[in-house]
Design a protein around this motif. Structure first.
Motif, PDB file in Angstrom:
ATOM      1  N   TRP A 193       0.839  -1.201   0.000  1.00  0.00           N
ATOM      2  CA  TRP A 193       0.000   0.000   0.000  1.00  0.00           C
ATOM      3  C   TRP A 193       0.868   1.242   0.000  1.00  0.00           C
ATOM      4  O   TRP A 193       2.032   1.196   0.364  1.00  0.00           O
ATOM      5  N   ASN A 236       0.261   5.670   0.866  1.00  0.00           N
ATOM      6  CA  ASN A 236      -0.593   6.804   1.236  1.00  0.00           C
ATOM      7  C   ASN A 236       0.193   8.092   1.078  1.00  0.00           C
ATOM      8  O   ASN A 236       1.414   8.107   1.263  1.00  0.00           O
ATOM      9  N   THR A 285      -2.546  -2.882   5.726  1.00  0.00           N
ATOM     10  CA  THR A 285      -3.547  -2.317   4.822  1.00  0.00           C
ATOM     11  C   THR A 285      -3.350  -0.842   4.518  1.00  0.00           C
ATOM     12  O   THR A 285      -3.906  -0.330   3.536  1.00  0.00           O
ATOM     13  N   GLY A 286      -2.619  -0.132   5.361  1.00  0.00           N
ATOM     14  CA  GLY A 286      -2.459   1.303   5.181  1.00  0.00           C
ATOM     15  C   GLY A 286      -3.590   2.122   5.772  1.00  0.00           C
ATOM     16  O   GLY A 286      -3.583   3.358   5.689  1.00  0.00           O
TER      17      GLY A 286
END
Length: 386
Positions: A274, A276, A307-308
């Motif tokens: 992931w 961000n 999962t972030g």
């Protein structure tokens, strides 16, 4: 040469960037732009939760140069540098040896396999005997040395401020291989230190948001991954430099870039888990549960490592020029411009305690469950969590 801008007002921008401000702000001609003030020290009801173990002081660092120095310990001996050119080995308050080797030491200190390695602003790399302080060899590299070297398997891996990577033989100083990191005309000052991925592989982070895995023995690239993107319109807005070292934790690689992204890569398949949006000039922290980032504006963020997903955000320390965060014991710790060490509950993001040092905290490191702190006033201290 890695630099911030190739224009006449470069020094203005450089000084703003190097003192750790939350963004690259320019004053208009009338100098009426409002200056962003740091948040006042938050009020908390908590114990210190950190016990001082050791402290030593050297010369203050150059005012407008954000050098990320560090003190390290090996076999009960503390090794430190003085920015004015001295390397010392200390056992408690006793000086084991002290060596004056040159001017403008700037790359921190690396110790391993019986050798101490430091570098200076003139691009000179020095190797000293860790027991006696006697100089073993010196090599002249092509650019200033601003980050600590990596010592592993008889090799010294060093990144110059021009993006050229060198591997020297630890005993003789002979150059064994070189590797050129791609560079941008516009970049933040400094490169991340080399990071050991495995016994034979070293990670190198670049100013264009790529991380390269390179064979330690030969310098041959093993793989590479881009870990950040930025869609800004201007050159400054498109800066996505990685100045903080990649962090290896539980089979994952965590990176964060300036005005770019925080990214987690699964090292088993070398694929991105992931990413961000994020911005930091310091390395992140990670554990089995979360990734922690001290943003350039002073926001602390925690993300689920798998999962972030956002776990929590703390904005109580805005614009306090935060250091890199570290996990130690049951705490997350981050330092600020006043020399305050903030203890944070890693599960909730709430401030739970604090301790004080002298000067702006430049680096935090954890060695043998002890917290090592370096400040811009030349103070090196070691703390033990209660």
């Amino acid at each position: 040469m890695k630099q911030l801008l190739k224009v006449p007002f470069a020094l203005t921008v450089l000084s703003v960037a190097l003192v750790g401000c939350s963004s690259l702000n320019f004053l208009n001609k009338s100098n009426t732009e409002e200056v962003v003030k740091p948040n006042p020290l938050p009020k908390i009801v908590a114990s210190t939760q950190l016990t001082p173990v050791f402290k030593t002081s050297t010369s203050s660092l150059p005012k407008f140069d954000v050098l990320k120095l560090q003190m390290v310990q090996e076999n009960g001996i503390y090794y430190r540098i003085d920015a004015k050119g001295e390397v010392s080995a200390l056992q408690g308050r006793r000086t084991v040896w002290s060596s004056k080797i040159g001017k403008s030491l700037s790359s921190g200190v690396a110790v391993g396999e019986g050798v101490v390695v430091v570098g200076n602003q003139q691009g000179e790399l020095f190797a000293l005997d860790a027991t006696t302080g006697k100089q073993i060899w010196t090599q002249k590299l092509g650019a200033a040395l601003l980050s600590p070297s990596l010592i592993q398997q008889g090799r010294v891996v060093t990144v110059g401020n021009d993006g050229k990577v060198y591997a020297h033989d630890l005993r003789s100083g002979q150059v064994l291989w070189t590797f050129d990191l791609p560079s941008n005309n516009l970049a933040m000052r400094g490169y991340a230190s080399p990071v050991l991925l495995s016994k034979r592989t070293v990670l190198l982070a670049s100013s264009n948001a790529y991380v390269y895995a390179v064979d330690l023995m030969s310098g041959t690239p093993v793989w590479q991954r881009r870990v950040a993107f930025n869609e800004g319109r201007g050159d400054i807005q498109r800066l996505i430099d990685i100045d903080g070292e990649p962090v290896i934790s539980n089979g994952k690689m965590v990176t964060v870039s300036y005005q770019g992204m925080v990214t987690v890569i699964d090292l088993d398949n070398e694929q991105v888990l992931w990413s961000n949006k994020s911005s930091s000039l310091n390395r992140p922290a990670a554990d089995i549960r979360a990734v922690y980032v001290a943003q350039t504006d002073g926001t602390l963020n925690a993300y689920d490592v798998n999962t972030g997903a956002s776990l929590w955000t703390n904005t109580e320390l805005l614009n306090r020029k935060l250091s890199n965060p570290v996990r130690i014991g049951q705490h997350l710790v981050v330092g600020d411009y006043e020399g305050v060490l903030h203890l944070v509950d890693p599960a909730t993001g709430k401030l739970t305690g604090r301790a004080s040092t002298s000067g702006q905290v430049r680096t935090l490191n954890v060695q043998n469950n002890q917290l090592f702190v370096a400040t811009d006033k030349g103070e090196f201290s070691v703390w033990q969590p209660k």
